[in-house]
Design an enzyme around this catalytic site. Structure first.
Site, PDB file in Angstrom:
ATOM      1  N   ARG A  59       0.833  -1.191   0.000  1.00 44.00           N
ATOM      2  CA  ARG A  59       0.000   0.000   0.000  1.00 44.00           C
ATOM      3  C   ARG A  59       0.875   1.252   0.000  1.00 44.00           C
ATOM      4  O   ARG A  59       0.715   2.151  -0.762  1.00 44.00           O
ATOM      5  CB  ARG A  59      -0.879  -0.038   1.247  1.00 44.00           C
ATOM      6  CG  ARG A  59      -1.973   0.950   1.257  1.00 44.00           C
ATOM      7  CD  ARG A  59      -3.132   0.443   2.077  1.00 44.00           C
ATOM      8  NE  ARG A  59      -3.796  -0.673   1.429  1.00 44.00           N
ATOM      9  CZ  ARG A  59      -4.720  -1.413   2.005  1.00 44.00           C
ATOM     10  NH1 ARG A  59      -5.065  -1.173   3.232  1.00 44.00           N
ATOM     11  NH2 ARG A  59      -5.291  -2.388   1.332  1.00 44.00           N
ATOM     12  N   ASP A 191      -2.967 -24.389   2.626  1.00 44.78           N
ATOM     13  CA  ASP A 191      -3.107 -24.862   4.008  1.00 44.78           C
ATOM     14  C   ASP A 191      -1.729 -25.420   4.316  1.00 44.78           C
ATOM     15  O   ASP A 191      -1.375 -26.509   3.854  1.00 44.78           O
ATOM     16  CB  ASP A 191      -4.170 -25.959   4.100  1.00 44.78           C
ATOM     17  CG  ASP A 191      -4.390 -26.355   5.544  1.00 44.78           C
ATOM     18  OD1 ASP A 191      -3.395 -26.589   6.254  1.00 44.78           O
ATOM     19  OD2 ASP A 191      -5.551 -26.414   5.978  1.00 44.78           O
ATOM     20  N   HIS A 192      -0.949 -24.650   5.065  1.00 43.33           N
ATOM     21  CA  HIS A 192       0.472 -25.015   5.122  1.00 43.33           C
ATOM     22  C   HIS A 192       0.714 -26.368   5.798  1.00 43.33           C
ATOM     23  O   HIS A 192       1.752 -26.972   5.598  1.00 43.33           O
ATOM     24  CB  HIS A 192       1.317 -23.889   5.741  1.00 43.33           C
ATOM     25  CG  HIS A 192       1.242 -23.789   7.231  1.00 43.33           C
ATOM     26  ND1 HIS A 192       0.207 -23.198   7.879  1.00 43.33           N
ATOM     27  CD2 HIS A 192       2.091 -24.197   8.200  1.00 43.33           C
ATOM     28  CE1 HIS A 192       0.414 -23.242   9.190  1.00 43.33           C
ATOM     29  NE2 HIS A 192       1.559 -23.847   9.411  1.00 43.33           N
ATOM     30  N   GLU A 230       0.073 -25.702  21.054  1.00 40.74           N
ATOM     31  CA  GLU A 230       1.086 -24.653  20.924  1.00 40.74           C
ATOM     32  C   GLU A 230       1.381 -24.085  22.296  1.00 40.74           C
ATOM     33  O   GLU A 230       0.463 -23.932  23.111  1.00 40.74           O
ATOM     34  CB  GLU A 230       0.565 -23.529  20.033  1.00 40.74           C
ATOM     35  CG  GLU A 230       0.353 -23.945  18.600  1.00 40.74           C
ATOM     36  CD  GLU A 230      -0.070 -22.750  17.768  1.00 40.74           C
ATOM     37  OE1 GLU A 230       0.811 -22.113  17.171  1.00 40.74           O
ATOM     38  OE2 GLU A 230      -1.263 -22.442  17.730  1.00 40.74           O
ATOM     39  N   ASP A 249      -9.243 -20.953  13.361  1.00 44.68           N
ATOM     40  CA  ASP A 249      -7.823 -20.776  13.065  1.00 44.68           C
ATOM     41  C   ASP A 249      -7.130 -22.106  12.748  1.00 44.68           C
ATOM     42  O   ASP A 249      -6.263 -22.173  11.885  1.00 44.68           O
ATOM     43  CB  ASP A 249      -7.150 -20.105  14.277  1.00 44.68           C
ATOM     44  CG  ASP A 249      -5.707 -19.711  14.017  1.00 44.68           C
ATOM     45  OD1 ASP A 249      -5.455 -19.129  12.940  1.00 44.68           O
ATOM     46  OD2 ASP A 249      -4.850 -19.962  14.876  1.00 44.68           O
ATOM     47  N   HIS A 254      -6.481 -26.818   9.151  1.00 39.52           N
ATOM     48  CA  HIS A 254      -5.360 -27.743   9.332  1.00 39.52           C
ATOM     49  C   HIS A 254      -5.784 -29.119   9.861  1.00 39.52           C
ATOM     50  O   HIS A 254      -5.407 -30.150   9.314  1.00 39.52           O
ATOM     51  CB  HIS A 254      -4.333 -27.158  10.306  1.00 39.52           C
ATOM     52  CG  HIS A 254      -3.856 -25.776   9.943  1.00 39.52           C
ATOM     53  ND1 HIS A 254      -3.656 -25.380   8.637  1.00 39.52           N
ATOM     54  CD2 HIS A 254      -3.524 -24.711  10.701  1.00 39.52           C
ATOM     55  CE1 HIS A 254      -3.231 -24.121   8.633  1.00 39.52           C
ATOM     56  NE2 HIS A 254      -3.144 -23.694   9.866  1.00 39.52           N
TER      57      HIS A 254
HETATM   58  C1  BG6 Z   1      -1.524 -20.815  11.544  1.00 42.28           C
HETATM   59  C2  BG6 Z   1      -2.360 -20.215  12.634  1.00 42.28           C
HETATM   60  O1  BG6 Z   1      -2.312 -21.199  10.461  1.00 42.28           O
HETATM   61  O2  BG6 Z   1      -0.849 -21.960  12.053  1.00 42.28           O
HETATM   62  C3  BG6 Z   1      -1.527 -19.867  13.846  1.00 42.28           C
HETATM   63  O3  BG6 Z   1      -2.997 -19.046  12.152  1.00 42.28           O
HETATM   64  C4  BG6 Z   1      -0.737 -21.070  14.302  1.00 42.28           C
HETATM   65  O4  BG6 Z   1      -2.329 -19.382  14.908  1.00 42.28           O
HETATM   66  C5  BG6 Z   1       0.017 -21.678  13.132  1.00 42.28           C
HETATM   67  O5  BG6 Z   1       0.179 -20.632  15.302  1.00 42.28           O
HETATM   68  C6  BG6 Z   1       0.684 -22.972  13.539  1.00 42.28           C
HETATM   69  O6  BG6 Z   1       1.493 -23.402  12.486  1.00 42.28           O
HETATM   70  P1  BG6 Z   1       2.729 -24.342  12.771  1.00 42.28           P
HETATM   71  O7  BG6 Z   1       3.247 -24.682  11.416  1.00 42.28           O
HETATM   72  O8  BG6 Z   1       3.686 -23.567  13.621  1.00 42.28           O
HETATM   73  O9  BG6 Z   1       2.190 -25.519  13.512  1.00 42.28           O
END
Ligand code: BG6
Length: 502
Positions: A59, A191-192, A230, A249, A254
């Site tokens: 931006r 979706d990582h 976490e 989230d 995930h």
């Molecule tokens: C993200 C969430 O998609 O995944 C976060 O928005 C979370 O809140 C994170 O901390 C966790 O990812 P990873 O790869 O560290 O388990």
């Protein structure tokens, strides 16, 4: 190109097509902490074409030189090892360009055309790493500027970050908005978790071994637990998190994607669509949640201590409203109504400020029906457990019973353990490396398709509705550094089960 998550040999090792990766939100946290360091690893491994360049759309006006320096410094800070030396830093930085004004798509289009006319890449990969309210307008703007339609012989694709909607309705709207501009083959919903090595390995574990698939069903499996714990709190993300909460989230995306990998039927091939079809089918078979109070738990953390350090409660975090009802812990009990999984509960839980960071899938097997060991009647025997450690200490362990050495016949559980570090050594690449590479190759296998995203929302929507209408009591709490609220334990105890100690 047909997808194959287990690409071998040439395809995986040769550089991808030259492309311009255009990152909307390129100055943001995700880009600096993850995307650029991952691109650096890919560049070092020779996986990117020398002609591939990175355009950061922001931006505010950016000074290119100081932005380049900032990218390198952030990579050094957040991903030590991604910048090996000055020479690499210089050559990587020279591939970064800045484009100011993220609403001027005509300007962007002109810059991309100029780049191509100078012999630069004609393929375009757009990456939306911006607040979700910007997704639909950006997609629309790209469409208006003709950027969704590649020139002959070139391609144009778009990666969309999560959150993909905030409920079923908004996810559908976003899908519609995206489909008006891009074909589904051009859309890469990230979706990582799907890019994590250990999640990819679920299919290999199931399909390349004789041992597991025959017992992967209701005849042998008692229940499945999927945990993503976490130790971190909400950190600097209160603004986003207050609107989201743990269910949106982590579980909607995930954890449900992991569930799909665990529970889906065998695909007929490794083609992207074959795998994505099976994932859709199994998510469709998840029973609609009705008696929410017995199937879903929510809570947020109260002040406590995590790894010996005192931490504030969620309501005291910066940016969190004092009467927030946003959950930082959520657990669900799901059933899959199909032949394979009938009667097998899938328990999912996730939370922030739990004692440690650990993601695990545990397949808990039924007990033997009878034993001849007088000292160890059936009810004293432990259940066999196949535990897939997604992270950290990536690996798989199998818990089974063994004879305790000695003259008496005593039975004790033991573990057989596979660790990535010991068996394979080396660095496990970050999920974002794999996913950006796949988007450049044109492999959608590890991306969520339109239908599975909507199915994910369909599954959690009744819980969201129930929670938003239930304002009767204060939200349950758990002490930061504990394993979550008593309600989560009670949910399993009602079934005669316990969460695993991790
Ligand atoms: C993200 C969430 O998609 O995944 C976060 O928005 C979370 O809140 C994170 O901390 C966790 O990812 P990873 O790869 O560290 O388990």
């Amino acid at each position: 190109m047909s997808g194959n998550p287990f690409r071998e040999g040439m395809l995986a090792d040769s550089p991808t097509d030259p492309c311009a990766l255009i990152i909307f939100g390129g100055t943001g946290d995700l880009a600096r902490r993850k995307l650029f360091p991952c691109l650096m690893h890919l560049a070092r491994e020779g996986r990117l074409s020398d002609k591939t360049v990175f355009l950061c759309v922001s931006r505010r006006p950016l000074d290119e030189t100081s932005f380049r320096n900032d990218v390198i410094e952030s990579a050094r800070k957040f991903a030590p090892g991604s910048v090996p030396d000055e020479e690499f830093a210089k050559s990587f930085a020279a591939r970064i360009f800045t484009v100011s004004d993220d609403t001027s798509f005509a300007n962007l289009s002109k810059q991309l055309a100029d780049l191509a006319s100078l012999g630069g890449p004609r393929n375009h990969l757009f990456y939306l790493s911006i607040p979700p309210t910007g997704y639909a307008p950006t997609i629309h703007g790209l469409g208006q500027a003709g950027l969704a339609n590649p020139q002959t012989g070139a391609w144009s694709r778009i990666i969309i970050e999560k959150p993909f909607g905030r409920d079923l309705k908004s996810a559908r709207e976003l899908n519609r908005a995206a489909a008006e501009v891009f074909q589904e083959e051009q859309i890469y919903r990230i979706d990582h978790y799907l890019g994590k090595e250990t999640v990819q390995n679920i299919l290999v574990l199931r399909l390349a071994n004789t041992l597991f698939e025959p017992v992967w069903n209701h005849h042998y499996v008692d229940h499945v637990q999927i945990t993503a714990a976490e130790s971190l709190g909400v950190e600097e993300r209160a603004q986003y998190y207050e609107e989201s909460g743990a269910l949106r989230d982590m579980i909607q995306n995930h954890l449900l994607q992991i569930l799909a990998m665990i529970a889906m039927e065998r695909p007929a091939s490794l083609a992207a669509e074959a795998i994505r079809d099976e994932k859709r089918k199994v998510l469709e078979a998840v029973r609609p949640l009705e008696d929410i109070s017995s199937l879903a738990v929510r809570a947020h953390y109260a002040a406590g201590a995590v790894t010996g350090k005192a931490v504030p409660g969620y309501l005291e975090e910066n940016g969190v409203s004092k009467n927030s009802r946003t959950e930082t812990f959520s657990a669900l009990k799901l059933h899959i109504d199909n032949w394979r999984w009938t009667g097998v509960p899938f328990y999912l839980r996730t939370g922030k400020r739990l004692p440690k960071r650990v993601t695990e899938v545990a397949i808990v097997f039924r007990k033997v029906p009878h034993t001849v060991f007088a000292q160890s009647p059936v009810d004293k025997l432990d259940q066999n457990v196949l535990a897939i450690r997604i992270q950290p200490n990536e690996g798989i362990s199998l818990k089974f019973e063994a004879k305790l050495p000695g003259h008496a016949l005593h039975v004790r559980p033991v573990d057989m353990d596979f660790r990535y570090g010991t068996s394979f050594g080396g660095r496990i690449s970050d999920a974002y490396e794999r996913l950006m590479l796949d988007a450049m190759i044109g492999d959608q296998t590890l991306f969520a398709r339109r239908d599975s995203v909507e199915e994910g929302w369909r599954i959690v929507q009744p819980v969201l509705n129930y929670w938003s209408s239930d304002k009767s009591e204060p939200l349950p709490q758990y002490v930061a550094g504990s394993w979550g609220p008593a309600e989560a334990d009670a949910m399993l105890a009602a079934d005669g089960r316990r969460w695993r100690k991790l």
